[in-house]
Write a protein that holds these residues in place. Structure first.
Motif, PDB file in Angstrom:
ATOM      1  N   HIS A 163       0.841  -1.197   0.000  1.00  0.00           N
ATOM      2  CA  HIS A 163       0.000   0.000   0.000  1.00  0.00           C
ATOM      3  C   HIS A 163       0.881   1.256   0.000  1.00  0.00           C
ATOM      4  CE1 HIS A 163      -3.246   2.704   0.872  1.00  0.00           C
ATOM      5  NE2 HIS A 163      -4.108   1.691   0.767  1.00  0.00           N
ATOM      6  N   SER A 164       0.512   2.217  -0.835  1.00  0.00           N
ATOM      7  CA  SER A 164       1.379   3.402  -0.969  1.00  0.00           C
ATOM      8  C   SER A 164       1.299   4.318   0.257  1.00  0.00           C
ATOM      9  CB  SER A 164       1.001   4.187  -2.224  1.00  0.00           C
ATOM     10  OG  SER A 164      -0.301   4.699  -2.085  1.00  0.00           O
ATOM     11  N   PRO A 184       4.877   3.513   2.599  1.00  0.00           N
ATOM     12  CA  PRO A 184       5.908   3.050   1.650  1.00  0.00           C
ATOM     13  C   PRO A 184       7.216   2.657   2.319  1.00  0.00           C
ATOM     14  CG  PRO A 184       5.759   5.443   1.642  1.00  0.00           C
ATOM     15  CD  PRO A 184       4.703   4.973   2.595  1.00  0.00           C
ATOM     16  N   THR A 226      11.776   2.437  -3.320  1.00  0.00           N
ATOM     17  CA  THR A 226      10.927   1.605  -4.185  1.00  0.00           C
ATOM     18  C   THR A 226      11.762   1.075  -5.350  1.00  0.00           C
ATOM     19  OG1 THR A 226      10.352   3.461  -5.580  1.00  0.00           O
ATOM     20  CG2 THR A 226       8.887   3.030  -3.705  1.00  0.00           C
ATOM     21  N   GLY A 266       5.426   0.793 -12.561  1.00  0.00           N
ATOM     22  CA  GLY A 266       4.207   1.299 -11.919  1.00  0.00           C
ATOM     23  C   GLY A 266       2.944   0.802 -12.587  1.00  0.00           C
ATOM     24  N   THR A 323      -1.784   4.369  -9.048  1.00  0.00           N
ATOM     25  CA  THR A 323      -1.293   5.501  -8.256  1.00  0.00           C
ATOM     26  C   THR A 323      -1.045   5.137  -6.792  1.00  0.00           C
ATOM     27  OG1 THR A 323      -3.594   6.145  -7.969  1.00  0.00           O
ATOM     28  CG2 THR A 323      -2.320   7.347  -9.636  1.00  0.00           C
ATOM     29  N   ASN A 324      -1.787   4.159  -6.245  1.00  0.00           N
ATOM     30  CA  ASN A 324      -1.634   3.875  -4.807  1.00  0.00           C
ATOM     31  C   ASN A 324      -1.067   2.477  -4.529  1.00  0.00           C
ATOM     32  OD1 ASN A 324      -3.836   2.509  -5.663  1.00  0.00           O
ATOM     33  ND2 ASN A 324      -5.233   3.215  -4.050  1.00  0.00           N
ATOM     34  N   ILE A 333       2.562   0.324  -4.380  1.00  0.00           N
ATOM     35  CA  ILE A 333       4.040   0.344  -4.440  1.00  0.00           C
ATOM     36  C   ILE A 333       4.421  -0.550  -5.620  1.00  0.00           C
ATOM     37  CG2 ILE A 333       6.167  -0.378  -3.235  1.00  0.00           C
ATOM     38  CD1 ILE A 333       4.774   2.102  -2.014  1.00  0.00           C
TER      39      ILE A 333
END
Ligand SMILES: CCCCCCCC/C=C\CCCCCCCC(=O)N[C@@H](CCC(N)=O)C(=O)O
Ligand SMILES: [Zn+2]
Ligand SMILES: [Zn+2]
Length: 515
Positions: A268-269, A272, A276, A357, A360-361, A363
């Motif tokens: 979960h972003s 973090p 990453t 990626g 957006t949310n 990792i």
């Protein structure tokens, strides 16, 4: 005592001044007296057939190229090519060059499904054949940013716009056009030659050029020289040289493409980890960019390019170029300022792809990048790979080699080099404004490297006058060729074929002012 000291100081000073004067004398002597002779020759015979074009010939020549540009022979990746367009290209050349396809002494074969090999049988089997190489595939082009769509072949202000106008349908169509014109004038060829038109040069040429080379090798063919794309008549590339100069590649750089990847636990972003996968990979890429490969100026043929062009430079640069033994540190620093000249003196590093990626949310679970290195002639791929590992210095970054090959061997450049003398002669015939012909490095890659077993005389040169702005159009936006420039390219090939029919090179002539 004081007198003795003054005497010693004076003697020291005289010694220093003497050394400086001696150095200056050597510099001047080398610049003005000991400049290497350009190796001129006196040619008794001129090409039999001049290149006079009727209005109809002109139209035909231009339309033949435009038609080829419209065929979207795009190579995206080794397993993604527009095969319909590649086949269409084959039908197209058959239609446009009837004399080539109907001549009894020309054998046409399709290799690797879409590439073309023409064997043009000359009347004298004693003469060692040569080869002209080109390719029909092109790199993709974005639709935006072009003044005319990239496959429209639109003519604007005397230029034909389109992908492939410089790289490399101009050569593929230009070679066939020159031969077509010669055949229509009943020119009887004496020296045999081969024409190879590859269909996958932009993706390494394994199915096209390589298969053509294998076939010729199996047939026991040896070539007196091979001419492919890869350099040009350069106008405005080198500070201090006003006239256009022909730089003919005598080697091409090697290549090493690596895929870098970092895998990390996704999550979960909102909470973090400290680093990453994207951050780790970005750091590695940044280190590669910030630490360019070593400057190798003086270790490869780039030094010969400057030595050959020394007399073209204005004062005081001519003095500097004639004395690179003294001034090479300054010169190498100047060369590294422009991307195109920087590419001559070192292995280049280009980050060409980056993917990471998924939301957006989240990792990111992984990050991947591709880095393309072009290896300087004095280095080997293995050595470059070691430098990459040391520079990245992070075991979390996985390094996979995708494709690699060492630089080509250096082709001969001397008075006995048949190809070189033919190019010089033909340049004199067709481009009288070109004052120097110099050996150089092809900074990109070509299909020619697959032919190394057939000849040690591989030359990279497109008979086109290009400016730095044109160079950016190759693989970039608004690739174009002037109609006049294309006519000159066909004329060069037309005369080159005739000039190559000479049995033996004439003797060099010491006092001639030819190239
Ligand atoms: C002292 C002189 C300064 C030199 C400046 C360089 C100017 C070079 C001028 C013209 C060069 C044009 C080169 C075009 C050749 C392009 C060939 C090409 O795109 N090849 C692909 C092949 C791909 C592959 N994987 O084999 C490539 O290199 O990417
Ligand atoms: Zn090309
Ligand atoms: Zn290309």
């Amino acid at each position: 005592m004081a007198g003795r000291l003054r005497g010693a100081a004076l003697a020291g000073c005289l010694g220093l001044c003497g050394t400086a004067l001696a150095l200056l004398a050597v510099v001047l002597l080398r610049a003005y007296v000991l400049r290497p002779a350009p190796g001129p020759r006196v040619w008794g015979r001129r090409p039999e057939l001049g290149f006079e074009l009727s209005a109809r010939d002109r139209r035909e020549l231009k339309e033949a190229l435009r038609g080829a540009i419209k065929i979207q022979t795009v190579s995206f990746s080794p397993d993604d090519q527009n095969t319909t367009a590649l086949a269409e290209f084959g039908n197209y050349i058959k239609k446009v060059f009837p004399a080539v396809f109907s001549a009894k002494f020309i054998q046409h074969e399709i290799i690797g499904e879409y590439s073309h090999l023409f064997t043009v049988q000359g009347s004298d089997p004693q003469l060692t054949p040569y080869m002209l190489l080109a390719h029909m595939d092109v790199v993709p082009a974005s639709q935006e940013g072009w003044v005319a769509p990239p496959f429209s072949a639109e003519e604007r202000g005397g230029f034909i716009y389109g992908r492939g106008t410089m790289d490399n349908k101009n050569s593929a169509i230009g070679i066939l056009q020159a031969l077509e014109f010669l055949l229509r004038k009943d020119y009887r060829l004496r020296r045999s030659f081969y024409i190879g038109i590859g269909h996958d040069e932009e993706i390494y040429g394994h199915k096209g050029a390589r298969k053509i080379a294998d076939l010729l090798e199996a047939r026991g063919v040896k070539l007196s020289f091979l001419l492919d794309e890869g350099s040009a008549i350069l106008d405005g590339f080198i500070k201090g040289i006003k006239a256009p100069v022909a730089v003919i590649g005598i080697t091409e750089k090697g290549a090493l493409t690596v895929k870098l990847s970092v895998e990390k636990e996704p999550g979960h972003s909102s909470a973090p980890p400290k680093e990453t996968s994207i951050g780790i990979l970005a750091g590695a890429l940044s280190r590669l960019e910030q630490n360019p490969m070593p400057n190798m100026f003086g270790h490869g043929p780039e030094i010969r390019t400057l030595e050959h062009l020394a007399s073209e430079f204005t004062f005081p640069l001519n003095l500097i170029m004639t004395n690179l033994w003294l001034f090479s540190p300054i010169v190498s620093r100047i060369l590294q300022q422009m991307p195109s000249t920087n590419a001559l003196i070192r292995t280049t590093t280009a980050i060409t792809m980056f993917n990471a990626g998924i939301k957006t949310n989240i990792i990111p679970p992984s990050a991947k990048a591709t880095v393309n290195f072009r290896i300087h002639p004095s280095q080997k791929a293995e050595e470059v790979l070691e430098i990459i590992k040391t520079t990245i210095a992070d075991d979390r970054v996985k390094i996979d080699v995708q494709e690699t090959f060492d630089p080509n061997p250096i082709s001969p450049w001397d008075n006995q080099a048949f190809g070189v003398q033919i190019f010089r002669r033909t340049l004199l015939d067709v481009f009288p404004e070109v004052s120097s012909v110099a050996p150089g490095i092809c900074i990109a890659n070509t299909d020619s490297r697959h032919f190394a077993k057939l000849t040690d005389a591989i030359y990279l040169f497109n008979p086109l006058i290009i400016k730095p702005d044109d160079f950016l159009r190759i693989h970039g936006l608004n690739e174009r060729i002037s109609v006049e420039g294309y006519e000159k390219q066909v004329e060069f090939l037309y005369q080159l074929i005739q000039n190559s029919d000479i049995k033996k090179l004439p003797e060099p002539h010491a006092n001639s002012h030819e190239l």
